[in-house]
Design an enzyme around this catalytic site. Structure first.
Site, mmCIF file in Angstrom:
data_model
loop_
_atom_site.group_PDB
_atom_site.id
_atom_site.type_symbol
_atom_site.label_atom_id
_atom_site.label_comp_id
_atom_site.label_asym_id
_atom_site.label_seq_id
_atom_site.Cartn_x
_atom_site.Cartn_y
_atom_site.Cartn_z
ATOM 1 N N ARG A 100 8.989 57.415 47.954
ATOM 2 C CA ARG A 100 10.344 57.743 47.539
ATOM 3 C C ARG A 100 10.532 59.248 47.629
ATOM 4 N NH1 ARG A 100 12.084 59.389 41.809
ATOM 5 N NH2 ARG A 100 11.028 61.183 42.712
ATOM 6 N N THR A 143 19.716 65.477 37.155
ATOM 7 C CA THR A 143 18.680 66.189 36.416
ATOM 8 C C THR A 143 19.187 66.845 35.133
ATOM 9 O OG1 THR A 143 17.651 66.598 38.537
ATOM 10 C CG2 THR A 143 16.925 68.008 36.721
ATOM 11 N N HIS A 188 18.625 58.166 38.357
ATOM 12 C CA HIS A 188 17.888 58.785 37.243
ATOM 13 C C HIS A 188 18.922 59.640 36.517
ATOM 14 C CE1 HIS A 188 14.097 60.850 35.725
ATOM 15 N NE2 HIS A 188 15.003 61.766 35.444
ATOM 16 N N HIS A 211 32.420 43.975 4.920
ATOM 17 C CA HIS A 211 31.577 43.458 6.002
ATOM 18 C C HIS A 211 30.540 42.469 5.459
ATOM 19 C CE1 HIS A 211 32.463 46.733 9.175
ATOM 20 N NE2 HIS A 211 33.348 46.854 8.205
HETATM 21 C C1 HCA Z 1 11.523 66.523 36.331
HETATM 22 C C2 HCA Z 1 12.860 66.310 36.987
HETATM 23 C C3 HCA Z 1 13.328 64.908 37.145
HETATM 24 C C4 HCA Z 1 12.811 64.269 38.404
HETATM 25 C C5 HCA Z 1 13.485 62.993 38.771
HETATM 26 C C6 HCA Z 1 13.003 62.364 40.043
HETATM 27 C C7 HCA Z 1 14.866 65.013 37.175
HETATM 28 O O1 HCA Z 1 11.443 66.463 35.102
HETATM 29 O O2 HCA Z 1 10.556 66.782 37.021
HETATM 30 O O3 HCA Z 1 11.888 62.628 40.470
HETATM 31 O O4 HCA Z 1 13.775 61.555 40.624
HETATM 32 O O5 HCA Z 1 15.505 64.650 36.210
HETATM 33 O O6 HCA Z 1 15.351 65.479 38.185
HETATM 34 O O7 HCA Z 1 12.958 64.130 36.017
HETATM 35 CU CU CU Z 2 14.469 63.665 34.646
#
Ligand code: HCA
Ligand code: CU
Length: 440
Positions: A160, A193, A221, A317
């Site tokens: 990935r 991030t 994420h 309640h």
């Molecule tokens: C980090 C950053 C990360 C990486 C997310 C990812 C983020 O703490 O190193 O590898 O997809 O939020 O960008 O967690």
């Molecule tokens: Cu992160």
């Protein structure tokens, strides 16, 4: 630029929604660990968390690259042993290492026997200026060379690539990098991030990436700086993102990321059942409790899958819940393992619940009028409660000492069996699913 269909990893057919748990990577970056004099999950914590995740149905678990410390390297061994032990029962779970685009990170992960590598590098202006200092061409050249080499030498690995801070990276910059990397990887991550994304920008980003890279799965994420980590993940799933990074209780850097059980619970409530394939949803509350206990705290009150969401404090309640808990409990939390409901006695309690408590749970011979009088006394007394007292004890004292009420004599072996007023509960919910509220 080639956008061919990438190679497939053959051992596993991905489900409609794959959780990538990162409790032990992102979650370890949580300040909560530092607030409790703990600083890290020890090996036993890690093993227990991984075991619980596998039993819950998670197939992808992200860990730090072992280069982080000698301890991490040892812990990976122990984690792999648990994973292997559970294979016959639960199938294969992939262990993924979070790696910078550095050969040393990659080597440490391969040596430790990881199943996949989650590459990341900052692509935004901020990362380029303040973090690694590399410009786009250099980022592309470095990542491409490294990933090509890994593909050639270790074709079994699941790969990935994430451009860190993707939501603050200009689309044309992201495309320049991803166009080069997409043909080499199974998934493209698009991490938020610093938690700047909104549901609308998430939908746009997913559509844009899906259109440009139709053969590569997307991974989301989402950080919670704006409180949007959950809604952003939900929108991403609806827009066709297959992989979502989550942690148990949403712990992570700053305010954390999407909570795993919160995401699955919301998909359930919205009837997106196909996305829930293979997850043991009844284990949701127990897995939240497991992690909370590792943090020396309770499952936080803002967590959707929590006992808090089945706890009632106000008189209005409490009365209604005694008759029909659906009045103030709209969601099927029992199916997520919150099998109890709680009524907390206190200054807001009304006579109904006090009557119920004294009669059904404490066996006092009491009528409704007396319960109303006791309630009046209780409401004065409870404001002066001492730290070593409980509201329940104050009520029992008032009933016994001031009102001289007697109690039914129920022989010891039968006491537990008669404490719940089952006529307040709908017949289909009797039995192990719902045992009536727990009052204290
Ligand atoms: C980090 C950053 C990360 C990486 C997310 C990812 C983020 O703490 O190193 O590898 O997809 O939020 O960008 O967690
Ligand atoms: Cu992160």
């Amino acid at each position: 630029m080639t956008l061919d269909r990438p190679f497939q990893f053959s051992r596993y057919r991905a489900r409609p929604l794959e959780i990538i748990d990162t409790t032990l990577r992102e979650g370890s970056q949580s300040s909560l660990l530092h607030d409790h004099y703990k600083y890290f999950f020890n090996q036993q914590d890690k093993v227990e968390i991984v075991r619980a995740l596998i039993i819950y149905g998670v197939k992808f678990i992200e860990l730090f690259a072992p280069i982080v410390s000698a301890q991490e390297r040892e812990d990976v061994e122990a984690i792999k042993a648990v994973r292997d032990e559970l294979i016959t029962q639960k199938g294969y779970t992939f262990l993924l290492a979070h790696v910078r685009c550095h050969p040393a990170d990659v080597e440490s992960a391969i040596e430790a026997g990881f199943d996949g590598l989650n590459f990341y590098i900052g692509t935004s202006r901020f990362a380029r200026d303040a973090s690694h200092g590399k410009e786009l061409d250099e980022i592309i050249r470095g990542a491409r060379t490294l990933i090509e080499q890994v593909r050639r030498d270790y074709p079994h690995l699941i790969l990935r690539f994430s451009g860190e801070d993707a939501f603050r990276t200009r689309p044309e910059h992201l495309f320049r990098v991803y166009d080069e990397i997409a043909p080499l990887v199974h998934r493209l991550g698009t991490p938020d991030t610093v938690g700047v994304a909104t549901p609308a920008t998430v939908v746009r980003q997913v559509a844009m990436l899906r259109q440009r890279y139709p053969y590569v799965d997307l991974e989301g994420h989402f950080h919670d700086d704006r409180g949007f980590a959950l809604i952003n993940a939900l929108e991403a799933v609806r827009a066709g993102m297959r992989y979502i990074d989550t942690t148990i209780l949403g712990i992570g850097e700053r305010s954390g990321i999407t909570s795993m059980t919160a995401l699955l619970f919301n998909l359930f409530v919205d009837r997106e059942y196909d996305k829930l394939e293979g997850y043991n949803l009844r284990g949701s509350y127990p897995i939240n409790v497991l992690l909370a206990s590792k943090l020396n705290k309770l499952v936080q009150s803002k967590e959707p899958v929590s006992l808090t969401n089945r706890t009632h404090t106000s008189g209005v309640h409490q009365k209604a819940v005694l008759n029909d808990h659906d009045t103030y409990e709209a969601h099927p939390l029992d199916q997520f393992g919150v099998t109890e409901s709680e009524i907390l006695l206190g200054p807001l309690s009304g006579w109904n619940v006090i009557y119920y408590f004294l009669k059904e749970i404490k066996y006092f011979r009491i009528d409704e009028e007396t319960a109303k009088e006791i309630t009046r006394v209780f409401k004065q007394r409870v404001y002066n409660i001492r730290p070593d007292e409980s509201p329940g004890q104050i009520l029992v004292d008032i009933a016994e000492k001031e009102f001289k009420l007697s109690r039914l004599e129920i022989p010891e072996p039968y006491r537990d069996a008669v404490t719940q007023r089952l006529d307040a509960i709908r017949p289909e919910e009797r039995g192990e699913m719902f045992n009536g509220p727990h009052i204290r």
